[in-house]
Design an enzyme around this catalytic site. Structure first.
Site, PDB file in Angstrom:
ATOM      1  N   HIS A  20       0.823  -1.222   0.000  1.00 26.45           N
ATOM      2  CA  HIS A  20       0.000   0.000   0.000  1.00 26.45           C
ATOM      3  C   HIS A  20       0.854   1.269   0.000  1.00 26.45           C
ATOM      4  O   HIS A  20       0.430   2.305  -0.499  1.00 26.45           O
ATOM      5  CB  HIS A  20      -0.940   0.014   1.217  1.00 26.45           C
ATOM      6  CG  HIS A  20      -0.274   0.323   2.514  1.00 26.45           C
ATOM      7  ND1 HIS A  20       0.541  -0.578   3.171  1.00 26.45           N
ATOM      8  CD2 HIS A  20      -0.292   1.454   3.289  1.00 26.45           C
ATOM      9  CE1 HIS A  20       0.982  -0.032   4.284  1.00 26.45           C
ATOM     10  NE2 HIS A  20       0.501   1.202   4.390  1.00 26.45           N
ATOM     11  N   ASP A  21       2.050   1.214   0.554  1.00 28.68           N
ATOM     12  CA  ASP A  21       2.902   2.405   0.625  1.00 28.68           C
ATOM     13  C   ASP A  21       4.106   2.319  -0.304  1.00 28.68           C
ATOM     14  O   ASP A  21       5.122   2.982  -0.077  1.00 28.68           O
ATOM     15  CB  ASP A  21       3.388   2.620   2.071  1.00 28.68           C
ATOM     16  CG  ASP A  21       2.515   3.625   2.824  1.00 28.68           C
ATOM     17  OD1 ASP A  21       1.770   4.381   2.161  1.00 28.68           O
ATOM     18  OD2 ASP A  21       2.577   3.640   4.065  1.00 28.68           O
TER      19      ASP A  21
ATOM     20  N   LYS B 253       6.074   5.377  -1.515  1.00 26.61           N
ATOM     21  CA  LYS B 253       6.989   6.132  -0.658  1.00 26.61           C
ATOM     22  C   LYS B 253       8.462   5.905  -1.022  1.00 26.61           C
ATOM     23  O   LYS B 253       9.346   6.551  -0.455  1.00 26.61           O
ATOM     24  CB  LYS B 253       6.747   5.781   0.809  1.00 26.61           C
ATOM     25  CG  LYS B 253       5.459   6.398   1.347  1.00 26.61           C
ATOM     26  CD  LYS B 253       5.284   6.154   2.821  1.00 26.61           C
ATOM     27  CE  LYS B 253       4.018   6.854   3.346  1.00 26.61           C
ATOM     28  NZ  LYS B 253       3.782   6.580   4.783  1.00 26.61           N
TER      29      LYS B 253
ATOM     30  N   HIS C 130       3.213  10.344  -3.151  1.00 29.62           N
ATOM     31  CA  HIS C 130       3.499   8.909  -3.147  1.00 29.62           C
ATOM     32  C   HIS C 130       2.285   8.085  -3.564  1.00 29.62           C
ATOM     33  O   HIS C 130       2.422   6.965  -4.071  1.00 29.62           O
ATOM     34  CB  HIS C 130       3.996   8.471  -1.758  1.00 29.62           C
ATOM     35  CG  HIS C 130       2.898   8.145  -0.788  1.00 29.62           C
ATOM     36  ND1 HIS C 130       2.242   9.100  -0.049  1.00 29.62           N
ATOM     37  CD2 HIS C 130       2.330   6.963  -0.430  1.00 29.62           C
ATOM     38  CE1 HIS C 130       1.340   8.535   0.722  1.00 29.62           C
ATOM     39  NE2 HIS C 130       1.370   7.228   0.518  1.00 29.62           N
TER      40      HIS C 130
ATOM     41  N   HIS D 281      -5.558   7.032   1.224  1.00 28.79           N
ATOM     42  CA  HIS D 281      -5.613   8.320   1.940  1.00 28.79           C
ATOM     43  C   HIS D 281      -6.873   9.110   1.599  1.00 28.79           C
ATOM     44  O   HIS D 281      -6.975  10.281   1.961  1.00 28.79           O
ATOM     45  CB  HIS D 281      -4.366   9.158   1.631  1.00 28.79           C
ATOM     46  CG  HIS D 281      -3.119   8.653   2.284  1.00 28.79           C
ATOM     47  ND1 HIS D 281      -2.901   8.734   3.631  1.00 28.79           N
ATOM     48  CD2 HIS D 281      -2.010   8.036   1.762  1.00 28.79           C
ATOM     49  CE1 HIS D 281      -1.722   8.194   3.930  1.00 28.79           C
ATOM     50  NE2 HIS D 281      -1.169   7.767   2.808  1.00 28.79           N
TER      51      HIS D 281
ATOM     52  N   ASP E 295      -4.243   1.235   8.810  1.00 27.64           N
ATOM     53  CA  ASP E 295      -2.977   1.962   8.730  1.00 27.64           C
ATOM     54  C   ASP E 295      -2.896   3.036   9.807  1.00 27.64           C
ATOM     55  O   ASP E 295      -1.903   3.143  10.552  1.00 27.64           O
ATOM     56  CB  ASP E 295      -2.856   2.585   7.341  1.00 27.64           C
ATOM     57  CG  ASP E 295      -1.475   3.186   7.095  1.00 27.64           C
ATOM     58  OD1 ASP E 295      -0.533   2.826   7.821  1.00 27.64           O
ATOM     59  OD2 ASP E 295      -1.342   3.996   6.163  1.00 27.64           O
TER      60      ASP E 295
END
Length: 519
Positions: free
Chosen positions: A374-375, A378, A403, A430, A458
């Site tokens: 999911h990240d 980044k 990101h 987000h 998260d």
């Protein structure tokens, strides 16, 4: 004389107790009809099975019997009882409300004029129509034999249908390990049915075995994978724990010689494999001597079933490899970002939320595999910004926000369901329920449920866990903040689920504590 009769009666009862029986229901309002029928068939044996008689004296009583017994082979059904058409009503009940199309119905009437034969045969799903006066003891015996043969063949066909139904149901998802058990179980049932029915069957393989001592018995590597009859609850047990004596020795012979071993009441078929030591198919309670056709069928089956098994195991190995690569990549990303065991906890929290929300197991499996990525976006964000203590300035915040789109661009072109789901998570985790999130300002159910779940998991773990740049928040404070964002940042239903499962959250956090090398 009296003592001899008593002795004979007890002997007959003992024989009936030792073997299975054909259930025959007598439905008639005249007690003497029951007595005469039982007397005429008292020594009846067909395929080494006697008759178990059940009596009913009214149509209503007969209906209750059919609701209690689903394995009645024949019903000898009087037409005229409490009403002129009571028997016909029972026949309709059997086929209609009881949905029983297997029991053979023989109508018997002492008043043929009350229900003309042609009318009854055409309009009711019965199998024979007899006048009581024409049913002598010999004719009754003949009728019952012929009808039982019909019932037997119908039940064999039904067993075949059930086996094929399992195979067809499994074929759409054959290469899922969940369907393999159904697939093998269906084939075992199908084969045992083709051989005339067997009492017990087991598929025994080394695929589920673990490491073994170098001096151990080779047969101890083999475990029951699935079975029926006595093996129905033996899955996972080693071969030498479920069989002994001649049966175990036959299995060892089949393994040594890689062949089918036949005995009087059982057989063991070796199933060859290119990828492992092969498997065994064990069938016991064979009803008859196997023909050359039966043996040829067994030879074909024992090879083909192993091919299917090998293919599924290979596919599972590929899927497990893909899963491990995704998980390890996620863990590497998390390590680079100083997140400890954030990924493991997040995945388990997401799984819990998905299950409580009502997602299917397939969706939960995809979500669990997608969460670690999911990240991934980044990777574009400098470490100095990611790990910066304190508040970020506006320019730094904009870099961090980028990101989401970057992660989506990295993953969006894949056709794989897991990577496609990960692309959605990377971009939309987000987004806020009220539309004030980024990057697209989605709101409510416009946001995919995977993203809503991941967002909540998260934030919960990020606040509750310690980081090199922040201290951990107490659980009560985290839950209070999340509750305050119910309907704002987070899906209200998911917040309710999270709050209702505090004990599960604590268990996950306790099981996966962080060990961060902060300096």
């Amino acid at each position: 004389m009296s003592d001899d009769l008593l002795f004979l009666d007890e002997s007959e009862e003992d024989v009936v107790e030792e073997r299975s029986t054909w259930k025959v229901l007598i439905v008639d309002d005249e007690p003497e009809v029951h007595a005469v029928t039982k007397l005429a068939l008292s020594d009846f044996v067909f395929q080494d099975k006697g008759i178990e008689f059940i009596s009913a004296y009214t149509g209503a009583e007969a209906k209750r019997v059919f609701l209690e017994h689903d394995d009645i082979a024949i019903v000898l059904l009087d037409v005229v009882m409490e009403t002129d058409d009571a028997g016909l009503q029972v026949a309709e009940f059997i086929r209609g409300e009881a949905n029983n199309h297997f029991t053979r119905i023989i109508l018997r009437t002492g008043q043929p004029g009350q229900a003309p034969e042609k009318h009854v045969i055409i309009n009711y799903d019965i199998n024979d129509y007899k006048s009581k006066t024409e049913l002598t003891a010999q004719k009754l015996f003949t009728v019952v034999i012929a009808t039982l043969r019909s019932y037997r063949d119908i039940m064999v066909i039904e067993e075949n249908r059930k086996g094929l139904e399992k195979i067809i149901a499994a074929s759409a998802d054959l290469f899922s390990i969940h369907s393999l058990e159904s697939f093998i179980d269906g084939i075992v049932q199908q084969l045992s049915s083709l051989l005339g029915g067997t009492q017990d069957a087991a598929y025994i393989t080394s695929a589920v075995a673990g490491p073994r001592p170098i001096d151990s018995d080779p047969s101890s590597e083999f475990y029951v994978f699935t079975g029926k009859g006595d093996f129905a609850n033996q899955e996972g047990l080693p071969l030498d724990k479920v069989l002994s004596g001649n049966q175990l020795e036959s299995c060892r012979q089949a393994l040594r010689e890689q062949e089918i071993v036949y005995a009087d009441e059982y057989l063991v078929a070796y199933c060859n494999s290119k990828n492992m030591r092969g498997s065994l198919l064990y069938l016991s309670g064979l009803p008859r001597r196997l023909t050359d056709t039966d043996k040829h069928l067994l030879e074909i089956f024992s090879q083909n079933v192993q091919i299917a098994f090998d293919n599924v195991l290979l596919t599972k190995d590929i899927e497990d490899t893909q899963r491990e690569i995704v998980e390890r990549l996620g863990q590497i990303l998390e390590k680079e970002m100083g997140g400890g065991k954030h990924i493991q906890r997040m995945t388990l929290i997401s799984e819990m939320l998905g299950r409580e929300y009502g997602l299917s197991q397939d969706d939960i499996d995809v979500l669990k595999l997608a969460v670690p990525l999911h990240d991934v976006g980044k990777l574009k964000v400098p470490e100095s910004i990611l790990l910066k203590p304190g508040k970020l300035n506006e320019e730094e915040q904009e870099i961090v926000r980028s990101h989401a789109e970057f992660g989506y661009e990295l993953l969006k072109d894949s056709r794989r369901p897991i990577i496609k789901a990960a692309a959605l998570l990377a971009r939309d985790h987000h987004e806020y329920w009220d539309g004030n999130g980024y990057p697209r300002g989605l709101k409510g159910e416009e946001i995919h449920i995977f993203c809503r779940i991941t967002s909540l998991a998260d934030v919960f773990d990020a606040l509750h866990a310690k980081r090199c740049y922040k201290e951990a928040w107490p659980l009560d404070k985290v839950l209070d903040l999340i509750e305050s964002q119910r309907g704002k940042q987070f899906d209200p239903l998911l917040v309710d689920i999270l709050l209702a499962n505090r004990d599960k959250l604590e268990a996950i956090c306790f099981a996966y504590p962080d060990d961060l090398p902060c300096h």
